[in-house]
Design an enzyme around this catalytic site. Structure first.
Site, PDB file in Angstrom:
ATOM      1  N   CYS A 230       0.823  -1.209   0.000  1.00  0.00           N
ATOM      2  CA  CYS A 230       0.000   0.000   0.000  1.00  0.00           C
ATOM      3  C   CYS A 230       0.867   1.274   0.000  1.00  0.00           C
ATOM      4  O   CYS A 230       1.440   1.614  -1.026  1.00  0.00           O
ATOM      5  CB  CYS A 230      -0.973  -0.060   1.167  1.00  0.00           C
ATOM      6  SG  CYS A 230      -2.437   0.936   0.880  1.00  0.00           S
TER       7      CYS A 230
ATOM      8  N   HIS B 173      -3.428  -5.140   1.620  1.00  0.00           N
ATOM      9  CA  HIS B 173      -2.723  -5.461   2.871  1.00  0.00           C
ATOM     10  C   HIS B 173      -2.831  -6.950   3.199  1.00  0.00           C
ATOM     11  O   HIS B 173      -3.740  -7.341   3.933  1.00  0.00           O
ATOM     12  CB  HIS B 173      -3.369  -4.703   4.039  1.00  0.00           C
ATOM     13  CG  HIS B 173      -3.123  -3.238   4.047  1.00  0.00           C
ATOM     14  ND1 HIS B 173      -2.113  -2.651   4.769  1.00  0.00           N
ATOM     15  CD2 HIS B 173      -3.768  -2.230   3.427  1.00  0.00           C
ATOM     16  CE1 HIS B 173      -2.144  -1.347   4.607  1.00  0.00           C
ATOM     17  NE2 HIS B 173      -3.140  -1.063   3.792  1.00  0.00           N
TER      18      HIS B 173
ATOM     19  N   GLU C  34      -1.125  -8.534   5.229  1.00  0.00           N
ATOM     20  CA  GLU C  34      -0.850  -8.729   6.670  1.00  0.00           C
ATOM     21  C   GLU C  34      -2.105  -8.535   7.518  1.00  0.00           C
ATOM     22  O   GLU C  34      -2.100  -8.855   8.705  1.00  0.00           O
ATOM     23  CB  GLU C  34       0.279  -7.794   7.130  1.00  0.00           C
ATOM     24  CG  GLU C  34      -0.099  -6.337   7.392  1.00  0.00           C
ATOM     25  CD  GLU C  34      -0.350  -5.511   6.125  1.00  0.00           C
ATOM     26  OE1 GLU C  34      -0.298  -6.061   5.010  1.00  0.00           O
ATOM     27  OE2 GLU C  34      -0.616  -4.306   6.267  1.00  0.00           O
TER      28      GLU C  34
HETATM   29  N1  GLN Z   1      -3.592   6.400   1.238  1.00  0.00           N
HETATM   30  C1  GLN Z   1      -2.293   6.058   1.715  1.00  0.00           C
HETATM   31  C2  GLN Z   1      -1.194   6.840   0.993  1.00  0.00           C
HETATM   32  O1  GLN Z   1      -1.448   7.551   0.082  1.00  0.00           O
HETATM   33  C3  GLN Z   1      -2.028   4.583   1.585  1.00  0.00           C
HETATM   34  C4  GLN Z   1      -3.003   3.824   2.429  1.00  0.00           C
HETATM   35  C5  GLN Z   1      -2.457   2.565   3.013  1.00  0.00           C
HETATM   36  O2  GLN Z   1      -1.251   2.338   3.104  1.00  0.00           O
HETATM   37  N2  GLN Z   1      -3.353   1.733   3.504  1.00  0.00           N
HETATM   38  O3  GLN Z   1      -0.073   6.736   1.354  1.00  0.00           O
END
Ligand code: GLN
Length: 193
Positions: free
Chosen positions: A79, A169, A171
C-alpha cells in the site's frame, strides 16, 4: 531468515506477526543505524506515504534505504510502501525511493470505495483475500515489471526482480501466502548470490 520491517508509521506490527508465524525473524527498523543490520529482506508497510516519506527524510534514512534496494536487497512494499517504491505517482508531485518502474495512483478508489475486501487471483499463488484501505493501484508498469494481480482491470500487485509490491494489505488477513511468496523470493535470490 532475518527480515527488517520499517516501523516509522502504519501497519507494521501485523507484518512482524505474520513473518514470525512463517518462522522468519523480524526486526524493527526505526533509525538509520538499523539499516546496517544484515537483513535478507525488508518490508515497507502501509500507512501514509507522505508521513513515512517525511520521516525517512528527517531521520536521514532515505538514501541508505534507496541504495540497499537498488543494490538488490529484496523488498516488499504494501500500500503506502508501494507508493514509496514507485518511480512515478500520477496524482502526487512527491517522489520517494523511486526504485521500481511503476506508475502509481494514490487513493485511487475514491471516497465511496475507500476501503473494501475481495478475493482475487495472484500469479503463482491462487485466489487470495485482499484488503484495500485508501489504496493506490498501479496505472502502468515498465519493461521488466511483472503484473501479478489485476482487480477490476487495475494492477494491484507487481514484481520487478527483488522488489514486490501489493496495493492491498495481506498482513491484515490470516492468509500467509503472500508473505511466503516474498520469503521464497528471498530464498531464490540467496541461492543465486
Ligand atoms: N492512502 C495512503 C497513501 O497515500 C495509503 C493507504 C495505506 O497504506 N493503507 O499513502
Amino acid at each position: 531468515m532475518l527480515i527488517g520491517v520499517l516501523c516509522l508509521q502504519g501497519a507494521f506490527i501485523e507484518h512482524i506477526h505474520m513473518l514470525e508465524s512463517l518462522g522468519a525473524t523480524a526486526e524493527e527498523i526505526r533509525q538509520k543505524k538499523d539499516l546496517g543490520r544484515p537483513f535478507d529482506g525488508i518490508i515497507i508497510p502501509g500507512g501514509e506515504s507522505t508521513v513515512i516519506g517525511k520521516l525517512l527524510r528527517e531521520l536521514d534514512m532515505m538514501e541508505d534505504l534507496r541504495a540497499a534496494v537498488s543494490g538488490g536487497l529484496p523488498v516488499f512494499g504494501t500500500c503506502a510502501g508501494l507508493i514509496l517504491l514507485a518511480k512515478d505517482i500520477v496524482n502526487d508531485d512527491r517522489r520517494y525511493l523511486g526504485t521500481m518502474d511503476i506508475t502509481a495512483r494514490r487513493n485511487a478508489y475514491g471516497r465511496q470505495l475507500g476501503s473494501f475486501a475481495t478475493v482475487s487471483p495472484f500469479d503463482g499463488v491462487g485466489d487470495v483475500p485482499m484488503t484495500f484501505i485508501r489504496a493506490p493501484y498501479i496505472e502502468s508498469v515498465g519493461e521488466g515489471v511483472q503484473a501479478l494481480s489485476v482487480v477490476d482491470g487495475k494492477i494491484v500487485a507487481a514484481r520487478q526482480d527483488n522488489q514486490l509490491v501489493t496495493a492491498f494489505h495481506p498482513e491484515l488477513t490470516d492468509d500467509t501466502r503472500i508473505h511466503k511468496y516474498f520469503l521464497d523470493m528471498i530464498t531464490a535470490h540467496k541461492s543465486k548470490v
